[in-house]
Write an enzyme that holds these catalytic residues in place. Structure first.
Site, mmCIF file in Angstrom:
data_model
loop_
_atom_site.group_PDB
_atom_site.id
_atom_site.type_symbol
_atom_site.label_atom_id
_atom_site.label_comp_id
_atom_site.label_asym_id
_atom_site.label_seq_id
_atom_site.Cartn_x
_atom_site.Cartn_y
_atom_site.Cartn_z
ATOM 1 N N ASP A 1 0.854 -1.193 0.000
ATOM 2 C CA ASP A 1 0.000 0.000 0.000
ATOM 3 C C ASP A 1 0.886 1.239 0.000
ATOM 4 O OD1 ASP A 1 -2.244 -1.536 0.043
ATOM 5 O OD2 ASP A 1 -2.641 -1.318 2.190
ATOM 6 N N ASP B 1 -11.060 14.709 2.339
ATOM 7 C CA ASP B 1 -11.588 13.541 3.059
ATOM 8 C C ASP B 1 -11.752 12.327 2.144
ATOM 9 O OD1 ASP B 1 -11.738 14.952 5.395
ATOM 10 O OD2 ASP B 1 -13.835 15.547 5.120
ATOM 11 N N ASN B 2 -11.340 12.459 0.912
ATOM 12 C CA ASN B 2 -11.554 11.379 -0.064
ATOM 13 C C ASN B 2 -10.292 10.562 -0.297
ATOM 14 O OD1 ASN B 2 -14.238 12.280 -0.639
ATOM 15 N ND2 ASN B 2 -13.335 13.962 -1.796
ATOM 16 N N GLN C 1 -20.000 9.216 13.753
ATOM 17 C CA GLN C 1 -19.648 9.473 12.340
ATOM 18 C C GLN C 1 -18.384 10.330 12.218
ATOM 19 O OE1 GLN C 1 -21.794 7.985 10.193
ATOM 20 N NE2 GLN C 1 -20.552 8.496 8.413
ATOM 21 N N ASP D 1 -11.281 -6.608 6.632
ATOM 22 C CA ASP D 1 -10.025 -7.336 6.874
ATOM 23 C C ASP D 1 -9.698 -7.336 8.362
ATOM 24 O OD1 ASP D 1 -9.898 -7.414 4.116
ATOM 25 O OD2 ASP D 1 -8.387 -5.847 3.943
#
Length: 289
Positions: A19, A131-132, A233, A244
């Site tokens: 990653d 935030d994406n 949230q 995972d």
């Protein structure tokens, strides 16, 4: 600390990915035709992207891929001894492969990779904008595993035999493949539970997670639903590694012979921790009792 685990008691096998996480700009997304919250497999046009993200931005590396994430979380939950979790998969003989080996070692996972030169090490770029997160996975070497050149080697097979619990992530839509003709999770769990089984001495346990909905478990004729831990949230950072992590938490207790209820509790705990962090990352020590 666990007193029930021996080294290599948990065995995982799957697609290892390195990653590569970085905060990028809109120009970078546009250049490679990426949307802010994409989850896609790399195409030809994305091949240069993995090198470019490393050159252009400040990156963080993590050992990734679904099964590797799960055994990494299990090892984190167990803490000591190190190397309770074994992992097999295929990587390339390259820079990213070298980093992946270092990262698996840092996570105290006993990773034994089959290394080959035809394909580069599989990578997953996490491109963060605000935030994406846009995820682009290039499986590459992960698809090149050769059983006869790795799994069948005596020293590797010894590790398989040493294990008490085995985990391989199966991404197929199970119910559809089995022709169950229902979308009701409890019904699917019951049907999966009653499928033919090789080992008649031990009953099959079926566990289905449903994100923020409860986790369903069937044992014999009994179907139970366990509520997940609540989270505000505003505290949720990234839900990508939650599944995972649940598996990792679950396996960490299963390998110690704990009850299935305790396994699910640990799964919920691990998932709850992971969604508070970017990527499949976690604090130094778990706070699970």
């Amino acid at each position: 600390m666990s007193f029930f685990c021996s080294q290599n008691a948990l065995f995982g096998m799957g697609n290892p990915l390195l990653d590569i996480c970085a905060v990028v700009d809109k120009d970078f997304l546009d250049k490679y035709g990426l949307k802010p919250n994409d989850q896609i497999l790399a195409e030809e046009k994305h091949k240069e992207m993995f090198e470019e993200i490393v050159k252009k931005f400040k990156v963080e590396y993590h050992a990734g891929g679904a099964t590797q994430n799960s055994v990494k979380v299990a090892q984190w939950m167990i803490q000591e001894p190190h190397k309770v979790a074994t992992f097999f998969g295929c990587i390339g003989k390259d820079k990213f492969g070298k980093i992946l080996k270092e990262k698996a070692e840092e996570a105290h996972v006993d990773a034994h990779y089959y290394e080959q030169s035809q394909e580069p090490t599989g990578t997953c770029a996490a491109c963060i904008t605000g935030d994406n997160r846009s995820l682009i996975a290039n499986l590459a070497a992960a698809n090149c595993y050769k059983k006869e050149k790795h799994l069948d080697l005596a020293e590797n097979w010894k590790l398989v035999e040493k294990a008490q619990v085995y985990y391989i992530a199966e991404a197929a839509t199970f119910a559809r493949e089995q022709g169950f003709e229902t979308e009701d999770i409890e019904e699917i769990a019951k049907k999966a539970q009653s499928l033919p089984k090789e080992n008649k001495k031990r009953q099959r346990i079926v566990v289905f997670t449903q994100g923020k909905e409860g986790t369903v478990m069937t044992k014999g004729d009994k179907v139970e639903t366990f509520p997940v831990l609540e989270i505000d949230q505003s505290e949720m950072v990234d839900t990508n590694g939650a599944g995972d992590a649940f598996v990792g938490g679950f396996l960490s207790q299963l390998v110690q012979d704990k009850t299935f209820e305790q396994c699910i509790r640990a799964g919920h705990y691990a998932a709850n921790v992971i969604i508070r962090h970017a990527g499949c990352t976690f604090p130094e020590k778990p706070d699970f009792h």
